[in-house]
Design a protein around this motif. Sequence first.
Motif, PDB file in Angstrom:
ATOM      1  N   ASP A  68       0.820  -1.211   0.000  1.00  0.00           N
ATOM      2  CA  ASP A  68       0.000   0.000   0.000  1.00  0.00           C
ATOM      3  C   ASP A  68       0.855   1.263   0.000  1.00  0.00           C
ATOM      4  N   GLY A  69       2.137   1.132  -0.322  1.00  0.00           N
ATOM      5  CA  GLY A  69       3.043   2.271  -0.243  1.00  0.00           C
ATOM      6  C   GLY A  69       2.559   3.499  -0.996  1.00  0.00           C
ATOM      7  N   LYS A  70       1.949   3.301  -2.164  1.00  0.00           N
ATOM      8  CA  LYS A  70       1.504   4.461  -2.948  1.00  0.00           C
ATOM      9  C   LYS A  70       0.323   5.168  -2.300  1.00  0.00           C
ATOM     10  N   SER A  71      -0.352   4.512  -1.358  1.00  0.00           N
ATOM     11  CA  SER A  71      -1.457   5.148  -0.629  1.00  0.00           C
ATOM     12  C   SER A  71      -0.984   5.867   0.625  1.00  0.00           C
ATOM     13  N   MET A  72       0.295   5.738   0.955  1.00  0.00           N
ATOM     14  CA  MET A  72       0.847   6.387   2.137  1.00  0.00           C
ATOM     15  C   MET A  72       1.401   7.753   1.758  1.00  0.00           C
ATOM     16  N   PRO A  73       1.350   8.722   2.692  1.00  0.00           N
ATOM     17  CA  PRO A  73       0.851   8.555   4.056  1.00  0.00           C
ATOM     18  C   PRO A  73      -0.676   8.564   4.106  1.00  0.00           C
TER      19      PRO A  73
ATOM     20  N   GLY B 140      -1.050  -8.474  -0.065  1.00  0.00           N
ATOM     21  CA  GLY B 140      -0.585  -7.894  -1.318  1.00  0.00           C
ATOM     22  C   GLY B 140       0.712  -8.448  -1.834  1.00  0.00           C
ATOM     23  N   GLY B 141       1.073  -9.654  -1.415  1.00  0.00           N
ATOM     24  CA  GLY B 141       2.258 -10.299  -1.964  1.00  0.00           C
ATOM     25  C   GLY B 141       3.578  -9.744  -1.485  1.00  0.00           C
ATOM     26  N   ASN B 142       3.567  -9.029  -0.376  1.00  0.00           N
ATOM     27  CA  ASN B 142       4.804  -8.419   0.112  1.00  0.00           C
ATOM     28  C   ASN B 142       4.823  -8.432   1.644  1.00  0.00           C
ATOM     29  N   GLN B 143       5.735  -7.679   2.211  1.00  0.00           N
ATOM     30  CA  GLN B 143       5.854  -7.670   3.659  1.00  0.00           C
ATOM     31  C   GLN B 143       4.706  -6.894   4.304  1.00  0.00           C
ATOM     32  N   ALA B 144       4.435  -7.229   5.567  1.00  0.00           N
ATOM     33  CA  ALA B 144       3.456  -6.499   6.356  1.00  0.00           C
ATOM     34  C   ALA B 144       3.865  -6.593   7.813  1.00  0.00           C
TER      35      ALA B 144
ATOM     36  N   VAL C  42      12.549 -19.593   8.952  1.00  0.00           N
ATOM     37  CA  VAL C  42      13.420 -20.626   8.394  1.00  0.00           C
ATOM     38  C   VAL C  42      14.704 -20.008   7.863  1.00  0.00           C
ATOM     39  N   GLY C  43      14.606 -18.817   7.264  1.00  0.00           N
ATOM     40  CA  GLY C  43      15.764 -18.193   6.632  1.00  0.00           C
ATOM     41  C   GLY C  43      16.763 -17.573   7.583  1.00  0.00           C
ATOM     42  N   LEU C  44      16.402 -17.479   8.865  1.00  0.00           N
ATOM     43  CA  LEU C  44      17.318 -16.851   9.823  1.00  0.00           C
ATOM     44  C   LEU C  44      18.630 -17.619   9.970  1.00  0.00           C
ATOM     45  N   LYS C  45      18.627 -18.877   9.584  1.00  0.00           N
ATOM     46  CA  LYS C  45      19.844 -19.685   9.708  1.00  0.00           C
ATOM     47  C   LYS C  45      20.889 -19.307   8.662  1.00  0.00           C
ATOM     48  N   TYR C  46      20.458 -18.633   7.585  1.00  0.00           N
ATOM     49  CA  TYR C  46      21.338 -18.415   6.438  1.00  0.00           C
ATOM     50  C   TYR C  46      21.615 -16.929   6.247  1.00  0.00           C
ATOM     51  N   ARG C  47      22.890 -16.591   6.262  1.00  0.00           N
ATOM     52  CA  ARG C  47      23.270 -15.184   6.150  1.00  0.00           C
ATOM     53  C   ARG C  47      22.939 -14.628   4.771  1.00  0.00           C
ATOM     54  N   LEU C  48      22.987 -15.482   3.758  1.00  0.00           N
ATOM     55  CA  LEU C  48      22.604 -15.090   2.410  1.00  0.00           C
ATOM     56  C   LEU C  48      21.176 -15.580   2.177  1.00  0.00           C
ATOM     57  N   ASN C  49      20.232 -14.644   2.242  1.00  0.00           N
ATOM     58  CA  ASN C  49      18.824 -15.015   2.150  1.00  0.00           C
ATOM     59  C   ASN C  49      18.056 -13.924   1.425  1.00  0.00           C
ATOM     60  N   GLU C  50      16.836 -14.244   1.000  1.00  0.00           N
ATOM     61  CA  GLU C  50      15.935 -13.237   0.449  1.00  0.00           C
ATOM     62  C   GLU C  50      14.494 -13.696   0.639  1.00  0.00           C
ATOM     63  N   TYR C  51      13.644 -12.747   1.042  1.00  0.00           N
ATOM     64  CA  TYR C  51      12.208 -12.981   1.144  1.00  0.00           C
ATOM     65  C   TYR C  51      11.459 -11.927   0.347  1.00  0.00           C
ATOM     66  N   ARG C  52      10.251 -12.291  -0.051  1.00  0.00           N
ATOM     67  CA  ARG C  52       9.332 -11.343  -0.679  1.00  0.00           C
ATOM     68  C   ARG C  52       8.102 -11.145   0.208  1.00  0.00           C
ATOM     69  N   ALA C  53       7.599 -12.228   0.803  1.00  0.00           N
ATOM     70  CA  ALA C  53       6.468 -12.164   1.729  1.00  0.00           C
ATOM     71  C   ALA C  53       6.985 -12.357   3.144  1.00  0.00           C
ATOM     72  N   CYS C  54       6.541 -11.499   4.061  1.00  0.00           N
ATOM     73  CA  CYS C  54       7.004 -11.617   5.449  1.00  0.00           C
ATOM     74  C   CYS C  54       5.996 -10.955   6.369  1.00  0.00           C
TER      75      CYS C  54
ATOM     76  N   VAL D 106      16.734 -10.308   4.244  1.00  0.00           N
ATOM     77  CA  VAL D 106      16.613  -9.439   3.079  1.00  0.00           C
ATOM     78  C   VAL D 106      15.168  -9.482   2.603  1.00  0.00           C
ATOM     79  N   GLN D 107      14.590  -8.308   2.358  1.00  0.00           N
ATOM     80  CA  GLN D 107      13.187  -8.211   1.953  1.00  0.00           C
ATOM     81  C   GLN D 107      13.108  -7.505   0.600  1.00  0.00           C
ATOM     82  N   ARG D 108      12.736  -8.288  -0.419  1.00  0.00           N
ATOM     83  CA  ARG D 108      12.601  -7.731  -1.767  1.00  0.00           C
ATOM     84  C   ARG D 108      11.175  -7.241  -1.986  1.00  0.00           C
ATOM     85  N   LEU D 109      11.041  -6.168  -2.743  1.00  0.00           N
ATOM     86  CA  LEU D 109       9.715  -5.750  -3.159  1.00  0.00           C
ATOM     87  C   LEU D 109       9.106  -6.804  -4.074  1.00  0.00           C
ATOM     88  N   LYS D 110       7.787  -6.921  -4.030  1.00  0.00           N
ATOM     89  CA  LYS D 110       7.111  -7.899  -4.873  1.00  0.00           C
ATOM     90  C   LYS D 110       7.346  -7.589  -6.347  1.00  0.00           C
ATOM     91  N   ASP D 111       7.046  -8.571  -7.189  1.00  0.00           N
ATOM     92  CA  ASP D 111       7.260  -8.428  -8.624  1.00  0.00           C
ATOM     93  C   ASP D 111       6.491  -7.232  -9.173  1.00  0.00           C
TER      94      ASP D 111
END
Length: 511
Positions: A28-33, A48-52, A298-310, A319-324
């Motif tokens: 919802d970033g484009k609706s903020m603030p 919305g397929g991303n972090q919250a 699960v990913g906390l064990k690995y220093r090299l990681n990436e998530y999209r949903a969290c 690491v938190q990537r923006l959704k596609d």
Amino acid sequence: MTNREPESRELEIGLLPGEYWWGGRVADGKSMPYGASAFGADLSGEVGGNQAAPLLISNKGRYIWSEEPFSFRFGEGALSASGSGALRFGDGHGDLREAFRAASRSFFPPVPDVPEELLFTAPQYNLWIELLYEPTQDKVLQYARDLLDRGFPPGVIMIDDNWHEPYGNWTFHSGRFPEPKRMVDELHALGFQAMLWVCPFVSPDSAAFRELEPQGLLLKDREGKTAIRKWWNGYSAVLDCTDPRAVAWIHGRLDALQAAYGIDGFKLDAGDPEFYEPDDRSAVPATRAGHCEAWARVGLKYRLNEYRACWKLAGQPLVQRLKDKRHEWEGDGLGAVIPDGLAQGLLGYAYTCPDMIGGGEFSSFRTDRLDQELFVRYAQCSALFPMMQFSAAPWRVLDEEHMGYCLDAARLHARFGGEILALARQAADTGEPIMRHMAYEFPGTGLETVRDQFMLGGTLLVAPVVTRGARARRVAFPPGTWEGDDGSVVVGPANLEIEVPLSRLPYYRKR
């Protein structure tokens, strides 16, 4: 300063004059603030397929937090919220930055560790758009060699979906990757680190399913049967990550890949709350969001990681990537990258990565309608984010001129890599965002609604171009003296129109 923790699970507060709020869902970033117009969201459903995160914060030093998902609505001069857990309301913290710090200290304090340093100091290369569902050992190695031949800095290279046998087995497909150890060794020799895509889904007719189901390590539906869920690649069972035995099982599979082949880390995709149901049966009862959080752990064990949903887990070294994003200028395309990135930071996700350059939503990314200018502006917009990520090979889809501008953006990111890494270490100490909203760094200066520029740390103002055909744009300069990438000097506060040829990513250092 007051911090009230009401017994009620419902809350209504009046908005203060000039008050703006951020939080909830990154998508919802484009609706903020929030606050100037009616808006609402329910964090217990799709995110919305991303972090919250169950957090709202305001520029007037106030926040709302809950340990559980809640719904909220802005309208008629008030903010109302209700949820299944206690809503904690804090006020008296002065401004946006201090409200964030107060919430961070209390609810998501930072862990004194950062993800893999190479993620910050060099561009990343994700092979999704370039190879889609057809990655092979030869193609991966050729992509890496082509990067170096064209002057791109080596970095993390991500081998995406379908490198493996059926979902859940997490073994290399012998036909597509006949010698994975040799491939990884060559990538390492070239200066890359290697990352593999994984997910919590398990193909129902796979060896992994036959191993996991009798042990009760798969999610069950409300009737106690193994849940089979539809996701973007078909129908699969789902690993129950609330069960420590299931987590140990997936860790064992991933550890084996590291030990056998030298794999450096993992992109842990999916885990979105919408793949779970409120009445699912699991080892530990959980909300939809709780299952998303369990997969993220699960990913906390690995220093090299990436998530999209969290869900939650701000302050953790994930690491938190923006959704596609789409291959478009407006909507959920380039125009959403900065607002969504700012939302990530204000929800506590400091280690942020924009989506793949040009857009990672593959149905919109077609070479027969590729916009070379858009691709370049995507690269420039990403260059001074905490991380940047290529996918489609610039030399394949662009002419020499436009490819050169993308190479300039990649080299710029590498040049700033040491500074970005220092900010990442600062985030691990303080919890503060690396990429910051203008109102976060300069409270009381009327910059709350600026959505197309940002601060990298406390001294670098970045103003990418996100409008088709623009060769000029306006930049809001806060108080201070600002020295530009073009050698210009601006004394703020000021709101100036600057020239932005296609070759330029404007940025300004505060003296």
